[in-house]
Design a protein around this motif. Structure first.
Motif, PDB file in Angstrom:
ATOM      1  N   ILE A 152      46.618  48.722  34.182  1.00 22.81           N
ATOM      2  CA  ILE A 152      46.987  47.324  34.886  1.00 22.81           C
ATOM      3  C   ILE A 152      46.864  47.338  36.323  1.00 22.81           C
ATOM      4  O   ILE A 152      46.447  46.482  36.804  1.00 22.81           O
ATOM      5  CB  ILE A 152      48.709  46.969  34.645  1.00 22.81           C
ATOM      6  CG1 ILE A 152      49.027  46.710  32.946  1.00 22.81           C
ATOM      7  CG2 ILE A 152      49.048  46.024  35.341  1.00 22.81           C
ATOM      8  CD1 ILE A 152      50.070  46.711  32.354  1.00 22.81           C
ATOM      9  N   GLU A 153      47.198  48.606  37.081  1.00 25.10           N
ATOM     10  CA  GLU A 153      47.078  48.656  38.239  1.00 25.10           C
ATOM     11  C   GLU A 153      45.673  48.860  38.690  1.00 25.10           C
ATOM     12  O   GLU A 153      45.134  48.142  39.766  1.00 25.10           O
ATOM     13  CB  GLU A 153      47.593  50.129  38.792  1.00 25.10           C
ATOM     14  CG  GLU A 153      49.170  50.218  38.934  1.00 25.10           C
ATOM     15  CD  GLU A 153      49.597  51.503  38.954  1.00 25.10           C
ATOM     16  OE1 GLU A 153      49.008  52.477  39.033  1.00 25.10           O
ATOM     17  OE2 GLU A 153      51.012  51.526  38.687  1.00 25.10           O
ATOM     18  N   ILE A 195      43.330  47.065  37.074  1.00 26.70           N
ATOM     19  CA  ILE A 195      42.879  45.598  36.887  1.00 26.70           C
ATOM     20  C   ILE A 195      43.362  44.773  38.470  1.00 26.70           C
ATOM     21  O   ILE A 195      42.289  44.233  38.981  1.00 26.70           O
ATOM     22  CB  ILE A 195      43.219  45.046  35.640  1.00 26.70           C
ATOM     23  CG1 ILE A 195      42.801  45.637  34.536  1.00 26.70           C
ATOM     24  CG2 ILE A 195      43.009  43.631  35.621  1.00 26.70           C
ATOM     25  CD1 ILE A 195      41.109  45.723  34.558  1.00 26.70           C
ATOM     26  N   LEU A 196      44.556  45.020  38.624  1.00 28.55           N
ATOM     27  CA  LEU A 196      45.051  44.308  39.838  1.00 28.55           C
ATOM     28  C   LEU A 196      44.217  44.787  41.141  1.00 28.55           C
ATOM     29  O   LEU A 196      43.878  43.985  41.884  1.00 28.55           O
ATOM     30  CB  LEU A 196      46.455  44.741  40.138  1.00 28.55           C
ATOM     31  CG  LEU A 196      47.549  44.017  39.105  1.00 28.55           C
ATOM     32  CD1 LEU A 196      48.963  44.789  39.379  1.00 28.55           C
ATOM     33  CD2 LEU A 196      47.484  42.583  39.068  1.00 28.55           C
ATOM     34  N   LYS A 197      43.764  45.963  41.187  1.00 30.22           N
ATOM     35  CA  LYS A 197      43.048  46.489  42.249  1.00 30.22           C
ATOM     36  C   LYS A 197      41.613  45.849  42.350  1.00 30.22           C
ATOM     37  O   LYS A 197      41.312  45.489  43.430  1.00 30.22           O
ATOM     38  CB  LYS A 197      43.088  47.902  42.361  1.00 30.22           C
ATOM     39  CG  LYS A 197      42.518  48.509  43.546  1.00 30.22           C
ATOM     40  CD  LYS A 197      42.758  50.214  43.716  1.00 30.22           C
ATOM     41  CE  LYS A 197      42.441  50.695  44.707  1.00 30.22           C
ATOM     42  NZ  LYS A 197      42.573  52.352  44.705  1.00 30.22           N
ATOM     43  N   LYS A 198      41.121  45.754  41.183  1.00 31.83           N
ATOM     44  CA  LYS A 198      39.744  45.325  41.042  1.00 31.83           C
ATOM     45  C   LYS A 198      39.815  43.765  41.312  1.00 31.83           C
ATOM     46  O   LYS A 198      38.722  43.301  41.875  1.00 31.83           O
ATOM     47  CB  LYS A 198      39.280  45.445  39.693  1.00 31.83           C
ATOM     48  CG  LYS A 198      37.869  44.763  39.276  1.00 31.83           C
ATOM     49  CD  LYS A 198      37.543  44.970  37.760  1.00 31.83           C
ATOM     50  CE  LYS A 198      36.224  44.465  37.430  1.00 31.83           C
ATOM     51  NZ  LYS A 198      35.736  44.434  36.112  1.00 31.83           N
ATOM     52  N   PHE A 199      40.666  43.150  41.379  1.00 30.27           N
ATOM     53  CA  PHE A 199      40.797  41.497  41.572  1.00 30.27           C
ATOM     54  C   PHE A 199      41.623  41.326  43.018  1.00 30.27           C
ATOM     55  O   PHE A 199      41.961  40.376  43.124  1.00 30.27           O
ATOM     56  CB  PHE A 199      40.907  40.783  40.433  1.00 30.27           C
ATOM     57  CG  PHE A 199      40.255  40.773  39.299  1.00 30.27           C
ATOM     58  CD1 PHE A 199      39.185  40.037  39.106  1.00 30.27           C
ATOM     59  CD2 PHE A 199      40.669  41.669  38.070  1.00 30.27           C
ATOM     60  CE1 PHE A 199      38.169  40.145  38.542  1.00 30.27           C
ATOM     61  CE2 PHE A 199      39.791  41.512  37.151  1.00 30.27           C
ATOM     62  CZ  PHE A 199      38.481  41.004  37.092  1.00 30.27           C
ATOM     63  N   ASN A 200      41.806  42.418  43.679  1.00 30.91           N
ATOM     64  CA  ASN A 200      42.484  42.485  44.970  1.00 30.91           C
ATOM     65  C   ASN A 200      43.929  41.656  44.948  1.00 30.91           C
ATOM     66  O   ASN A 200      44.371  40.617  45.568  1.00 30.91           O
ATOM     67  CB  ASN A 200      41.908  41.709  46.049  1.00 30.91           C
ATOM     68  CG  ASN A 200      40.382  42.296  46.435  1.00 30.91           C
ATOM     69  OD1 ASN A 200      40.420  43.505  46.185  1.00 30.91           O
ATOM     70  ND2 ASN A 200      39.487  41.620  46.551  1.00 30.91           N
ATOM     71  N   PHE A 201      44.643  42.121  43.682  1.00 27.32           N
ATOM     72  CA  PHE A 201      46.047  41.651  43.403  1.00 27.32           C
ATOM     73  C   PHE A 201      47.214  42.759  43.469  1.00 27.32           C
ATOM     74  O   PHE A 201      48.252  42.717  43.045  1.00 27.32           O
ATOM     75  CB  PHE A 201      46.251  40.923  42.171  1.00 27.32           C
ATOM     76  CG  PHE A 201      45.713  39.321  42.178  1.00 27.32           C
ATOM     77  CD1 PHE A 201      46.756  38.574  42.340  1.00 27.32           C
ATOM     78  CD2 PHE A 201      44.665  38.910  41.923  1.00 27.32           C
ATOM     79  CE1 PHE A 201      46.627  37.296  42.549  1.00 27.32           C
ATOM     80  CE2 PHE A 201      44.158  37.790  42.105  1.00 27.32           C
ATOM     81  CZ  PHE A 201      45.048  36.637  42.395  1.00 27.32           C
ATOM     82  N   GLU A 202      46.729  43.870  44.060  1.00 30.08           N
ATOM     83  CA  GLU A 202      47.663  44.923  44.101  1.00 30.08           C
ATOM     84  C   GLU A 202      49.033  44.833  44.986  1.00 30.08           C
ATOM     85  O   GLU A 202      49.863  45.485  44.557  1.00 30.08           O
ATOM     86  CB  GLU A 202      46.855  46.301  44.229  1.00 30.08           C
ATOM     87  CG  GLU A 202      46.572  46.433  45.813  1.00 30.08           C
ATOM     88  CD  GLU A 202      44.996  46.415  46.026  1.00 30.08           C
ATOM     89  OE1 GLU A 202      44.198  47.232  46.567  1.00 30.08           O
ATOM     90  OE2 GLU A 202      44.471  45.328  45.333  1.00 30.08           O
ATOM     91  N   ASN A 203      49.146  43.730  45.837  1.00 29.28           N
ATOM     92  CA  ASN A 203      50.039  43.489  46.765  1.00 29.28           C
ATOM     93  C   ASN A 203      50.861  42.404  46.235  1.00 29.28           C
ATOM     94  O   ASN A 203      51.700  41.887  46.962  1.00 29.28           O
ATOM     95  CB  ASN A 203      49.774  43.571  48.232  1.00 29.28           C
ATOM     96  CG  ASN A 203      48.854  44.639  48.682  1.00 29.28           C
ATOM     97  OD1 ASN A 203      49.355  45.678  48.469  1.00 29.28           O
ATOM     98  ND2 ASN A 203      47.881  44.417  49.285  1.00 29.28           N
ATOM     99  N   CYS A 204      50.565  41.784  45.043  1.00 29.46           N
ATOM    100  CA  CYS A 204      51.300  40.698  44.537  1.00 29.46           C
ATOM    101  C   CYS A 204      52.711  41.020  44.166  1.00 29.46           C
ATOM    102  O   CYS A 204      53.043  42.298  43.841  1.00 29.46           O
ATOM    103  CB  CYS A 204      50.485  39.843  43.436  1.00 29.46           C
ATOM    104  SG  CYS A 204      50.486  41.036  41.859  1.00 29.46           S
ATOM    105  N   SER A 205      53.457  40.096  44.040  1.00 29.77           N
ATOM    106  CA  SER A 205      54.958  40.305  43.642  1.00 29.77           C
ATOM    107  C   SER A 205      55.307  40.404  42.424  1.00 29.77           C
ATOM    108  O   SER A 205      54.846  39.712  41.459  1.00 29.77           O
ATOM    109  CB  SER A 205      55.943  39.372  44.305  1.00 29.77           C
ATOM    110  OG  SER A 205      55.807  38.970  45.683  1.00 29.77           O
ATOM    111  N   PRO A 206      55.807  41.317  41.876  1.00 32.96           N
ATOM    112  CA  PRO A 206      56.039  41.755  40.307  1.00 32.96           C
ATOM    113  C   PRO A 206      57.385  40.800  39.949  1.00 32.96           C
ATOM    114  O   PRO A 206      58.224  40.619  40.703  1.00 32.96           O
ATOM    115  CB  PRO A 206      56.457  43.366  40.312  1.00 32.96           C
ATOM    116  CG  PRO A 206      56.716  43.628  41.610  1.00 32.96           C
ATOM    117  CD  PRO A 206      56.311  42.753  42.499  1.00 32.96           C
TER     118      PRO A 206
END
Length: 275
Positions: free
Chosen positions: A247-248, A250-261
């Motif tokens: 999941i991390e 995939i988030l990194k690939k689409f520049n979403f690693e800093n989104c709020s969980p």
């Protein structure tokens, strides 16, 4: 070839060519009248570990299979893979019966399939034989990129394993089992070139590994850690599976690693009834 990692890339390329040559994948021949030689290319990739460090430099030699003509160069292309529900079920059985799970990888799976059709390919870049520049490679075995490669590999694996006394599971054609009268034995679960070996004890698993390594070019990965992006952890109270690192990624690939969980993906006020 101009990068600072050139030494690692060259080593990876030579490893791949050595595997192909060792496998007798092709012979140099004159192109038959009316036939066309397919092109080829190199794909270079860094394989990463879960922690983000480089695991290895991988070179894959591909034939340009998109130029193949159906009914001439290939017929069937399909190959079964193990269902994710099968893998979950086998993990549940492992927890119940306290089985041993090991993982193996077939280094060059698609090179093991035997080829039925007459196919020609241009000589690989960087490895054209001096004095034979006008010749082409006549394929004897399948190659990565060929339309029929997955089918030919699965057929080969099927033949080898079944001829060694394994039984094919009728619910999932990628699960093979072999047990003796005392209930000792193993199950092999195949997903293209990744395989899980579930054994009643380590001795049975090691026997199976030895047999597989004598038939194919295998990489022993020891006790299972990750399969298909699923991390598997065996503890005293059972087995836990997690896809957090996937999941991390995939988030990194689409520049979403800093989104709020959020703590839960459904409405927390919803009342669930016991089934």
């Amino acid at each position: 070839m101009a990068s600072k990692d050139v030494h690692f890339w060259k080593e990876a390329i030579h490893d791949e060519i050595d595997s192909i040559m060792h496998n007798n994948t092709w012979v140099l021949a004159d192109l038959s009248l009316g036939c066309k030689a397919l092109g080829c290319k190199w794909i270079l990739k860094r394989k990463m570990k879960v922690d983000g460090t480089i695991d290895k430099y991988k070179a894959r030699f591909l034939i340009q299979g998109f130029r193949q003509k159906e009914g001439i160069d290939f017929f069937d292309t399909y190959a079964p893979v193990a269902r994710i529900s099968t893998i979950r079920l086998l993990l549940a059985l492992t927890a119940i019966h306290n089985l041993v799970i090991h993982q193996m990888d077939v280094k060059t799976a698609f090179l093991d399939g035997d080829l039925d059709e007459e196919m020609y390919m241009k000589q690989p870049e960087g490895f054209v034989m001096p004095g034979n520049e006008h010749k082409v490679c006549k394929l004897k075995k399948s190659l990565y990129g060929l339309k029929q490669a997955p089918k030919q590999w699965h057929q080969k694996f099927d033949d080898v394993v079944l001829s060694n006394g394994f039984a094919l599971n009728q619910a999932d054609k990628c699960v093979y089992s072999k047990f003796d009268t005392f209930g000792k034995g193993v199950m092999i679960c195949l997903y293209v070139d990744d395989m899980l070996i579930f054994g009643t004890d380590l001795e049975e698993v090691d026997k199976t590994k030895k047999f597989l390594s004598s038939s194919f070019d295998m990489k022993d990965m020891g006790e299972v850690e990750i399969i298909l992006g699923i991390r598997i952890r065996k503890g005293n109270n059972g087995i836990s599976t997690s896809q957090s690192h996937y999941i991390e990624k995939i988030l990194k690939k689409f520049n979403f690693e800093n989104c709020s969980p959020v703590s839960t993906p459904i409405d927390p006020s919803l009342k669930l009834l016991p089934n």
